[in-house]
Motif scaffolding. Structure first.
Motif, PDB file in Angstrom:
ATOM      1  N   VAL A   1       0.636  -1.318  -0.097  1.00  0.00           N
ATOM      2  CA  VAL A   1      -0.094   0.047   0.027  1.00  0.00           C
ATOM      3  C   VAL A   1       0.798   1.278  -0.065  1.00  0.00           C
ATOM      4  CG1 VAL A   1      -0.285   0.048   2.546  1.00  0.00           C
ATOM      5  CG2 VAL A   1      -2.108   1.009   1.100  1.00  0.00           C
ATOM      6  N   SER A   2       2.110   1.167   0.545  1.00  0.00           N
ATOM      7  CA  SER A   2       2.936   2.371   0.360  1.00  0.00           C
ATOM      8  C   SER A   2       4.457   2.022  -0.184  1.00  0.00           C
ATOM      9  CB  SER A   2       2.819   3.225   1.603  1.00  0.00           C
ATOM     10  OG  SER A   2       3.736   2.326   2.576  1.00  0.00           O
ATOM     11  N   GLY A   3       4.380   1.209  -0.833  1.00  0.00           N
ATOM     12  CA  GLY A   3       6.011   0.799  -1.461  1.00  0.00           C
ATOM     13  C   GLY A   3       6.851   0.243  -0.410  1.00  0.00           C
ATOM     14  N   ALA A   4       6.335  -0.333   0.594  1.00  0.00           N
ATOM     15  CA  ALA A   4       7.272  -1.146   1.532  1.00  0.00           C
ATOM     16  C   ALA A   4       7.214  -2.578   1.510  1.00  0.00           C
ATOM     17  CB  ALA A   4       6.758  -0.510   2.999  1.00  0.00           C
ATOM     18  N   ALA A   5       6.548  -3.009   0.667  1.00  0.00           N
ATOM     19  CA  ALA A   5       6.566  -4.502   0.387  1.00  0.00           C
ATOM     20  C   ALA A   5       7.930  -4.848   0.004  1.00  0.00           C
ATOM     21  CB  ALA A   5       5.579  -4.870  -0.762  1.00  0.00           C
ATOM     22  N   GLY A   6       8.146  -5.934   0.370  1.00  0.00           N
ATOM     23  CA  GLY A   6       9.612  -6.632   0.227  1.00  0.00           C
ATOM     24  C   GLY A   6      10.849  -6.327   1.148  1.00  0.00           C
ATOM     25  N   GLU A   7      10.266  -5.661   2.392  1.00  0.00           N
ATOM     26  CA  GLU A   7      11.408  -5.296   3.372  1.00  0.00           C
ATOM     27  C   GLU A   7      11.838  -6.465   3.952  1.00  0.00           C
ATOM     28  OE1 GLU A   7      13.189  -2.683   3.384  1.00  0.00           O
ATOM     29  OE2 GLU A   7      12.211  -0.974   2.505  1.00  0.00           O
ATOM     30  N   ILE A   8      12.289  -7.367   3.426  1.00  0.00           N
ATOM     31  CA  ILE A   8      12.623  -9.036   3.707  1.00  0.00           C
ATOM     32  C   ILE A   8      13.934  -8.680   4.865  1.00  0.00           C
ATOM     33  CG2 ILE A   8      13.695 -11.094   3.031  1.00  0.00           C
ATOM     34  CD1 ILE A   8      11.732 -10.751   0.657  1.00  0.00           C
ATOM     35  N   GLY A   9      14.753  -7.532   4.673  1.00  0.00           N
ATOM     36  CA  GLY A   9      15.894  -7.460   5.545  1.00  0.00           C
ATOM     37  C   GLY A   9      15.433  -6.806   7.018  1.00  0.00           C
ATOM     38  N   HIS A  10      14.081  -6.442   6.969  1.00  0.00           N
ATOM     39  CA  HIS A  10      13.378  -6.089   8.080  1.00  0.00           C
ATOM     40  C   HIS A  10      12.442  -6.742   8.884  1.00  0.00           C
ATOM     41  CE1 HIS A  10      16.314  -2.693   7.667  1.00  0.00           C
ATOM     42  NE2 HIS A  10      15.768  -2.567   6.550  1.00  0.00           N
ATOM     43  N   ILE A  11      12.604  -7.904   8.334  1.00  0.00           N
ATOM     44  CA  ILE A  11      11.770  -9.188   9.065  1.00  0.00           C
ATOM     45  C   ILE A  11      12.495  -9.364  10.525  1.00  0.00           C
ATOM     46  CG2 ILE A  11      11.278 -11.808   9.167  1.00  0.00           C
ATOM     47  CD1 ILE A  11      10.474 -11.435   6.110  1.00  0.00           C
ATOM     48  N   THR A  12      11.614  -9.324  11.519  1.00  0.00           N
ATOM     49  CA  THR A  12      12.318  -9.520  12.752  1.00  0.00           C
ATOM     50  C   THR A  12      12.398 -10.979  12.993  1.00  0.00           C
ATOM     51  OG1 THR A  12      11.099  -7.573  13.745  1.00  0.00           O
ATOM     52  CG2 THR A  12      11.911  -9.303  15.346  1.00  0.00           C
ATOM     53  N   VAL A  13      13.744 -11.358  13.224  1.00  0.00           N
ATOM     54  CA  VAL A  13      14.382 -12.714  13.671  1.00  0.00           C
ATOM     55  C   VAL A  13      14.574 -13.047  14.970  1.00  0.00           C
ATOM     56  CG1 VAL A  13      14.793 -13.449  11.219  1.00  0.00           C
ATOM     57  CG2 VAL A  13      16.669 -12.353  12.620  1.00  0.00           C
ATOM     58  N   ILE A  14      14.918 -11.947  15.635  1.00  0.00           N
ATOM     59  CA  ILE A  14      15.251 -11.966  17.217  1.00  0.00           C
ATOM     60  C   ILE A  14      14.501 -10.833  18.015  1.00  0.00           C
ATOM     61  CG2 ILE A  14      17.176 -11.791  18.737  1.00  0.00           C
ATOM     62  CD1 ILE A  14      19.095 -12.018  16.572  1.00  0.00           C
ATOM     63  N   PRO A  15      13.261 -11.472  18.564  1.00  0.00           N
ATOM     64  CA  PRO A  15      12.390 -10.644  18.885  1.00  0.00           C
ATOM     65  C   PRO A  15      12.831  -9.820  20.188  1.00  0.00           C
ATOM     66  CG  PRO A  15      11.419 -12.574  18.491  1.00  0.00           C
ATOM     67  CD  PRO A  15      12.828 -12.685  18.282  1.00  0.00           C
ATOM     68  N   ASP A  16      13.630 -10.461  20.873  1.00  0.00           N
ATOM     69  CA  ASP A  16      14.198  -9.800  22.146  1.00  0.00           C
ATOM     70  C   ASP A  16      15.740  -9.877  22.123  1.00  0.00           C
ATOM     71  OD1 ASP A  16      11.825  -9.159  23.832  1.00  0.00           O
ATOM     72  OD2 ASP A  16      11.312 -11.139  23.532  1.00  0.00           O
ATOM     73  N   GLY A  17      16.274  -8.806  22.509  1.00  0.00           N
ATOM     74  CA  GLY A  17      17.693  -8.347  22.553  1.00  0.00           C
ATOM     75  C   GLY A  17      18.431  -8.662  21.253  1.00  0.00           C
ATOM     76  N   GLY A  18      17.872  -8.470  20.298  1.00  0.00           N
ATOM     77  CA  GLY A  18      18.575  -8.404  18.907  1.00  0.00           C
ATOM     78  C   GLY A  18      19.230  -7.095  18.731  1.00  0.00           C
ATOM     79  N   ALA A  19      20.359  -7.066  17.897  1.00  0.00           N
ATOM     80  CA  ALA A  19      21.138  -5.763  17.699  1.00  0.00           C
ATOM     81  C   ALA A  19      20.247  -4.819  16.979  1.00  0.00           C
ATOM     82  CB  ALA A  19      22.374  -6.413  16.833  1.00  0.00           C
ATOM     83  N   PRO A  20      20.635  -3.599  17.288  1.00  0.00           N
ATOM     84  CA  PRO A  20      20.057  -2.460  16.643  1.00  0.00           C
ATOM     85  C   PRO A  20      20.254  -2.428  15.055  1.00  0.00           C
ATOM     86  CG  PRO A  20      21.760  -1.793  18.424  1.00  0.00           C
ATOM     87  CD  PRO A  20      22.018  -2.988  18.284  1.00  0.00           C
ATOM     88  N   CYS A  21      19.232  -2.023  14.421  1.00  0.00           N
ATOM     89  CA  CYS A  21      19.337  -2.110  12.826  1.00  0.00           C
ATOM     90  C   CYS A  21      18.974  -0.587  12.360  1.00  0.00           C
ATOM     91  CB  CYS A  21      18.035  -2.838  12.289  1.00  0.00           C
ATOM     92  SG  CYS A  21      18.120  -2.929  10.576  1.00  0.00           S
ATOM     93  N   ASN A  22      19.753  -0.273  11.340  1.00  0.00           N
ATOM     94  CA  ASN A  22      19.717   0.994  10.639  1.00  0.00           C
ATOM     95  C   ASN A  22      18.208   1.753  10.746  1.00  0.00           C
ATOM     96  OD1 ASN A  22      22.464   1.536  10.332  1.00  0.00           O
ATOM     97  ND2 ASN A  22      22.165   0.465   8.387  1.00  0.00           N
ATOM     98  N   CYS A  23      17.259   0.588  10.489  1.00  0.00           N
ATOM     99  CA  CYS A  23      15.889   0.972  10.247  1.00  0.00           C
ATOM    100  C   CYS A  23      15.347   1.489  11.783  1.00  0.00           C
ATOM    101  CB  CYS A  23      15.053  -0.114   9.744  1.00  0.00           C
ATOM    102  SG  CYS A  23      14.558  -1.325  10.864  1.00  0.00           S
ATOM    103  N   GLY A  24      15.789   1.453  12.727  1.00  0.00           N
ATOM    104  CA  GLY A  24      15.389   1.757  14.104  1.00  0.00           C
ATOM    105  C   GLY A  24      14.643   0.821  14.903  1.00  0.00           C
ATOM    106  N   LYS A  25      14.590  -0.456  14.381  1.00  0.00           N
ATOM    107  CA  LYS A  25      13.999  -1.622  14.871  1.00  0.00           C
ATOM    108  C   LYS A  25      15.440  -2.236  15.652  1.00  0.00           C
ATOM    109  CE  LYS A  25      11.690  -3.787  12.114  1.00  0.00           C
ATOM    110  NZ  LYS A  25      11.029  -5.430  12.082  1.00  0.00           N
ATOM    111  N   THR A  26      15.167  -3.540  16.174  1.00  0.00           N
ATOM    112  CA  THR A  26      16.251  -4.526  16.562  1.00  0.00           C
ATOM    113  C   THR A  26      16.083  -5.821  16.255  1.00  0.00           C
ATOM    114  OG1 THR A  26      15.204  -4.773  18.731  1.00  0.00           O
ATOM    115  CG2 THR A  26      16.747  -3.081  18.587  1.00  0.00           C
ATOM    116  N   GLY A  27      17.150  -6.550  15.902  1.00  0.00           N
ATOM    117  CA  GLY A  27      16.834  -7.963  15.696  1.00  0.00           C
ATOM    118  C   GLY A  27      16.427  -8.336  14.317  1.00  0.00           C
ATOM    119  N   CYS A  28      16.596  -7.305  13.388  1.00  0.00           N
ATOM    120  CA  CYS A  28      15.998  -7.559  11.940  1.00  0.00           C
ATOM    121  C   CYS A  28      17.098  -8.517  11.235  1.00  0.00           C
ATOM    122  CB  CYS A  28      16.304  -6.158  11.242  1.00  0.00           C
ATOM    123  SG  CYS A  28      14.932  -4.904  11.647  1.00  0.00           S
TER     124      CYS A  28
END
Lengths: 325, 325
Positions: free
Chosen positions: B158-185
C-alpha cells in the motif's frame, strides 16, 4: 439486462453452505446441506447441483439466471486445473477433479479455490477489506488459516500452498507438534486449540494451583479458549499471561507479513478474533514493535466483518472476477 | 519492424549503471556514470539523459530507437505516481517526482521502481527465476534487500514498503540495533555487515582466543564477511558457528516466506550469496526443517545469475511490461 446471480459454495467436512449472490455481492438467499461422505464422496457434487436446482425453482427462476458456481474447499487447490490436491476432512481421493465433476453435475461453469482464500476474497469484496487490493486474511479458528491477496488477486503459489500462515514457524526449537508434521507453527499457539493447549500447560505442567482458570477446570474437567479470554477479562493473571503469549506470536507474524507484503489491511477472522480488545490491543502493540516503520504507519489490522458468509461471498467472487474483469 | 530497445537504469548513491536492452532482454551495451550529488541532485536526471543521447549517437541510432526508460532507485517508491518517497543515499528531498523529472530530461516515457524490485524482475525475466511468475528475491549485500513477485507482478504494497525482507524480525528480544530503528532484523545477522558484527561479537565479547579468525583479526585489525567464509571453509570452528547462526535465521525466514507465498523460486543474490555451499547447504537444511511439507517439495532456492546486471535488466523490463502486456 436482467440481473444475474452467481452461486457461492463453501464446502465443509460436515456441512456445505450455499448462496445465491447478485453481481453487487449481496446474498439473495443462503442455505446449508449436509456433506455426504458415503460412497467415497460420490454424491457431494450431485447433491450440490440438486440443491441449487431446487432453490432456483423455489425462487421462480431458471438456470439461465446463473452465471456460474464458485466453490471454496478445504485443502490445497490447483485453481487453474480445478483439482483438489487433498483434503483430510473429505472422503475424496487425492488430486480430485472437483471443477470438472461440479461442472458435469450442474451444467454451469465452475471455479474452485481453497476455502481460506475464498474467505479472504469475500472480505476483500464485501467485508473488512473494503476493496483493498493488497490484503492478508488470517482465520483464527480450530486451526489457523490464511489467504494472501496482492494486486487484487489471490496468491496461489506454485503448488497452491501459499497462505499457509498457520504453519509459519514461530518457535524454531522446542515448539509443540503441529498437525502438519512440523513443530512450533503459529497454529500451535494462536488457534483455539493452541490457546487451550497453553492453558493446559499452565494447569498440568506448571502446576497452576489457584485462580479462575483452575476453578473452571475443576468444575468442567476441561478448558475452552473462550474460558481463557473470559477469565482474562476478569483479571486472572495466568490467563493474561497466556493472552500475552498468543498476542506476541501473532503480532510478530503479522508484522513480518507486513514487512514482506505491506498490505493495506490484515484482516483477522475466526472465533479467536472475537475475543475483542483484550487480545487485539496487545497484538497491535507487538505488531507496532516488530513492523518496519512505513509498514506500521500504513498497514492496518482489522477484524473480519462477514463471519460465516465470507466463504460463500468469496466463492461467488471467483465467478464474478472471471466474468467481469 | 526495426528492433526497438529499452533503457535500463540502476541508480546508485555513487554510480549509476545504464544499459540498452533489446525486447528479448539482451544487453546491447552497458555503461556507468557518476551520480552527481551537487546542487541537491539537480543534475542527476540531466546527466542520465545526456549520457543516453551520447551513447545512442555512438551506436549510430536516434531516439526513436528507444521505447522508454526504466529506472531502479534505492528507497521506497510509489510506482504509479512515479515518486521516490525518500532515499538516504541520494541528495533529493523526500517525495521527489523522479518519473516526471526523468521524462522531462529525456523526452521519453519513464517508469521507476525500487532497486531491489528491479533486481527481482531482472532475475525473473532473464536470470535464475527463468520466467517464474511467483518469485522472491533476497539480496544479501551490505544490507538485506528483497523483491516479491506474485502472479508475474511486483508486490508494491500500500505504500511501497513490500519486500522489506531485511527488516523481518528474527530476534524478537535482545537483537542488535538495525539502521531502520528496530532491533533484531534479518539484516543484523544475514548481511555482510551483520556477519562481521557476529564475528566481532565472538572476538570481543566472547573473548575468542585462538583460531584462524583471531589470526586474521590480529594481522588486519578487522574482519570481513569473506574472511568468515574463507576460515569456515578451512574448518575454523568459530566461523562454522557463525555461519550456522546466519543460515538458521536465513533458512527460517525463507521457509516462512515459502509458507506465506509458496513461490516457485527464492533467488538469493548479493555478495554473501557467493559464499557457496558452505552457507547454502545449511540454509537449505533449515529451510527444509521449517517449511510446510508442500512448500518444501515445490519452492526451490536458487542463486541469482545476473549479478550486477539484474538491476538494469529489471528496470528495462518495467518498460517492456508496460508496453507489451
Amino acid at each position: 439486462m436482467r440481473e444475474k446471480w452467481v452461486v457461492g459454495v463453501d464446502l465443509g467436512g460436515t456441512t456445505t453452505k450455499l448462496a445465491f449472490i447478485n453481481v453487487e455481492g449481496e446474498i439473495i438467499e443462503k442455505w446449508e446441506i449436509e456433506t455426504d461422505h458415503s460412497d467415497a464422496g460420490k454424491n457431494i457434487t450431485a447433491n450440490i447441483a440438486k440443491s441449487i436446482d431446487q432453490k432456483l425453482k423455489e425462487q421462480g427462476e431458471t438456470k439461465d439466471k446463473l452465471i456460474g458456481v464458485g466453490m471454496g474447499s478445504p485443502g490445497p487447490v490447483n485453481y487453474k486445473a480445478g483439482i483438489l490436491y487433498n483434503a483430510v476432512n473429505l472422503p475424496w481421493e487425492d488430486h480430485y477433479p472437483l471443477k470438472k465433476n461440479l461442472e458435469e453435475a450442474i451444467h454451469l461453469p465452475a471455479l474452485i479455490d481453497n476455502d481460506a482464500n475464498c474467505a479472504a476474497l469475500g472480505e476483500m469484496w464485501k467485508g473488512a477489506g473494503n476493496g483493498a487490493k493488497d490484503l492478508v486474511c488470517v482465520t483464527l479458528g480450530t486451526g489457523v488459516g490464511g489467504g494472501v491477496i496482492t494486486n487484487g488477486k489471490i496468491v496461489q503459489g506454485v503448488s497452491g500452498a501459499a497462505g499457509e500462515i498457520g504453519h509459519i514457524t514461530v518457535i524454531p526449537d522446542g515448539g509443540a507438534p503441529c498437525n502438519c508434521g512440523k513443530t512450533g507453527c503459529l497454529e500451535t499457539v494462536a488457534s483455539a486449540t493452541g490457546i487451550v493447549r497453553l492453558a493446559n500447560l499452565k494447569l498440568k505442567e506448571e502446576g497452576l494451583a489457584e485462580g479462575l482458570l483452575v476453578k473452571i477446570y475443576e468444575e468442567n474437567g476441561s478448558i475452552t479458549a473462550k474460558d481463557v479470554f473470559d477469565c482474562a477479562k476478569l483479571g486472572d493473571a495466568a490467563c493474561l499471561e497466556i493472552i500475552d503469549e498468543v498476542a506476541f506470536y501473532l503480532g510478530l507474524v503479522l508484522a513480518n507479513l507486513g514487512n514482506t507484503l505491506n498490505p493495506e489491511k490484515i484482516v483477522l477472522g475466526g472465533g479467536v478474533s472475537k475475543a475483542g480488545d483484550i487480545l487485539l490491543d496487545k497484538v497491535q502493540s507487538y505488531f507496532d514493535k516488530y513492523a518496519f516503520s512505513r509498514v506500521k504507519d500504513t498497514t492496518k489490522i482489522s477484524i473480519a466483518t462477514l463471519g460465516n458468509d465470507a466463504g460463500v461471498i468469496g466463492a461467488g467472487w471467483l465467478v464474478m472476477n472471471e466474468q467481469f474483469q
